[in-house]
Scaffold this motif. Structure first.
Motif, short mmCIF file in Angstrom:
data_model
loop_
_atom_site.label_atom_id
_atom_site.label_comp_id
_atom_site.label_asym_id
_atom_site.label_seq_id
_atom_site.Cartn_x
_atom_site.Cartn_y
_atom_site.Cartn_z
N GLY A 39 -16.62 26.26 37.39
CA GLY A 39 -16.43 24.74 38.57
C GLY A 39 -14.58 24.70 38.46
O GLY A 39 -14.04 24.88 39.69
N GLU A 40 -14.36 25.52 37.38
CA GLU A 40 -12.32 25.00 37.48
C GLU A 40 -11.79 26.51 37.37
O GLU A 40 -11.33 26.88 36.25
CB GLU A 40 -11.73 24.42 36.09
N GLY A 41 -11.93 27.77 38.08
CA GLY A 41 -11.51 28.59 38.31
C GLY A 41 -12.02 30.19 37.52
O GLY A 41 -13.76 30.14 36.77
N LEU A 42 -12.10 30.87 37.99
CA LEU A 42 -13.32 32.83 37.95
C LEU A 42 -12.67 33.20 35.97
O LEU A 42 -13.49 33.77 35.72
CB LEU A 42 -13.35 33.31 38.63
N GLN A 43 -12.00 32.39 36.15
CA GLN A 43 -11.42 33.59 34.73
C GLN A 43 -11.69 32.55 33.17
O GLN A 43 -11.88 31.84 33.03
CB GLN A 43 -10.24 33.73 34.59
N LYS A 89 -14.43 32.35 31.70
CA LYS A 89 -16.06 31.95 31.60
C LYS A 89 -16.83 31.49 30.59
O LYS A 89 -17.26 30.48 30.14
CB LYS A 89 -16.45 31.68 33.01
#
Lengths: 183, 297
Positions: free
Chosen positions: B114-118, B120
């Motif tokens: 949930g905090e950005g796609l980078q 993970k």
């Protein structure tokens, strides 16, 4: 950045819509922290939806984040998929699968309207496998932005599809293998 | 008098036996979880966060214990302790399934989505390590990564969980594709069964997926206090986590391999012996062994 384009992506969306009896579908590509519609079918003016940028939210966002496909049947009060894929309104159900192998490059998503049959587990498997071909295309963008999977990559993905549905894919996979063998 | 020499790694231990279990057939659902409600068991849910105020969750969520991980601009994993929201509804759905089966279990949200796609996978691994370090007996992972470069770190973490007594339940990929850490023997990998009874699960004789749980057309809590219906292995895994919480609530000293054995013995197709040929064969073989009195081997 130029958006990718290819008939392969268009055909994949068409196939996903057809096989799931959905009313609309689209391929979203991850660009930075956004999702961009790069191919669309069904719904009102699908061509105009291409290029729309969508925040990483809803079912597509979840799939982009988690790397796992998901099918959501939501009541009208659930607004998490309003505007999914650039559609007007709120679909009754959406099914999304990740595009890409090592990394999630995008999401293939289909939507169904109120009153249609919910998506099944078979639908999830079909869309997940089609999303793999979309991932192969997105993985091999050329300098002009054309998203075309390489023949070996496409053959591998079609072979896997053929294991699930020989009537639909086996002959195509064999033909591509034959072409590769002659090369 | 000198102590006799022992081979490396060995030491004397007392013979141990599970109470009330003389034969493998004694591992029944009644023995395993009858009258249990999950009390005393903590479950870490590594996911998109949990809406602790959702009415379906009662007071099961330990909101102050919540923690979130994301990758910062400098590429390093950032840990943030304290309550947070669910970004997608997925973590709340998993929590709701576990709570519906084991209402006494305490649920902790470990938010990694949930905090950005980078980055993970890095956040995901950090969340898993946090849960292991904090001794959660059950860890639910309804997600995974397909990146091979993360395979070894996840393998090491899951082995550490196994030896440390954490039972890690993972969702298998929905198609037969690799997804780490669901491929490892140290975790319990789960896919969907077509059965709609949440307590009725099956053993899968073809690993890496070892159990099949209810995951098709499941009604789950979602964002904004709502409920939706959804399908996927993501929702099968928390069914096994919930049942595992019940078992541990009644038998808190079980090690992960023992818990997995109890799940095998109580799986519907093993108890009913015959739905799956391999399960029937194994069950019959075990019955033959136990009848001869070789229960200790």
């Amino acid at each position: 950045m130029t958006l990718p384009h290819s008939r392969v992506l268009d055909e994949i969306v068409d196939a996903a819509v057809e096989v799931t009896a959905a009313s609309a579908g689209w391929v979203l590509m991850i660009q930075g922290n956004e999702l961009v519609v790069v191919a669309a079918a069904g719904g009102k003016s699908p061509g105009s939806r291409v290029g729309q940028r969508i925040p990483v939210s809803g079912t597509a966002g979840l799939v982009a984040m988690s790397g796992h496909p998901a099918a959501i049947e939501s009541p009208p009060s659930d607004t998490s998929n309003v505007g999914a894929g650039g559609l007007d309104g709120n679909p009754a159900g959406v099914l999304a699968a990740p595009c890409g192998d090592e990394d999630v490059l995008g999401v293939l998503e289909v939507a169904r309207p109120e009153g249609s049959a919910p998506f099944t587990f078979d639908d999830i498997e079909e869309v997940t496998l089609l999303a793999r071909i979309a991932g192969a295309a997105l993985d091999e963008l050329d300098d002009s932005g054309a998203a075309v999977p390489s023949a070996p990559h496409l053959s591998a993905e079609l072979t896997e599809l053929a294991e699930r549905n020989p009537a639909r894919y086996a002959a195509i996979a064999r033909m591509i293998d034959a072409v590769l063998g002659q090369g | 008098m000198a102590e006799p020499r022992r081979p490396a790694w060995t030491k004397d231990v007392n013979a141990l036996q599970l109470p009330g279990v003389d034969r493998i057939e004694d591992l029944t659902p009644e023995w395993a979880w009858e009258s249990a409600d999950g009390s005393g068991v903590r479950v870490a849910i590594i996911d998109s966060g949990i809406d602790a105020d959702h009415p379906d969750l009662g007071i099961s969520v330990d909101r102050d214990a919540a923690v979130a991980f994301h990758v910062g601009a400098d590429g390093k994993v950032v840990e943030t302790a304290g309550p947070h929201q669910d970004s997608f509804g997925h973590g709340t759905a998993c929590a709701g399934i576990i709570h519906s089966l084991a209402p006494g279990a305490r649920l902790t949200s470990v938010k990694v989505l949930g905090e950005g796609l980078q980055g993970k996978a890095a956040a995901f691994l950090a969340g898993l390590k946090w849960a292991i370090d904090n001794g959660f007996p059950i860890i639910n992972l309804s997600l995974g990564t397909r990146r091979r470069d993360w395979a070894l770190p996840f393998h090491e973490a899951c082995d550490r969980a196994y030896f440390g007594g954490s039972f890690v339940v993972t969702a298998a990929n929905n198609v037969q594709r690799r997804s780490y850490p669901s491929l490892y023997a140290s975790v319990t990998s789960v896919a969907c069964t077509t059965d709609s009874d949440p307590f009725r699960f099956q053993w899968n004789p073809n690993p890496p997926t070892e159990f099949l749980g209810h995951g098709i057309d499941v009604e789950v809590p979602w964002l904004d206090g709502q409920r939706i219906r959804t399908t996927g292995n993501s929702y099968a895994a928390p069914h096994i986590s919930g049942i595992a919480a019940l078992v541990l609530s009644k038998h808190p000293d079980l090690r992960p391999y023992q818990l997995k054995t109890v799940l095998w013995a109580t799986a519907a197709n093993v108890r009913e012996a015959g739905d799956i040929e391999a399960a029937g064969k194994l069950t019959r073989r075990m019955q033959g062994v136990t009848r001869q009195g070789h229960t200790g081997r």
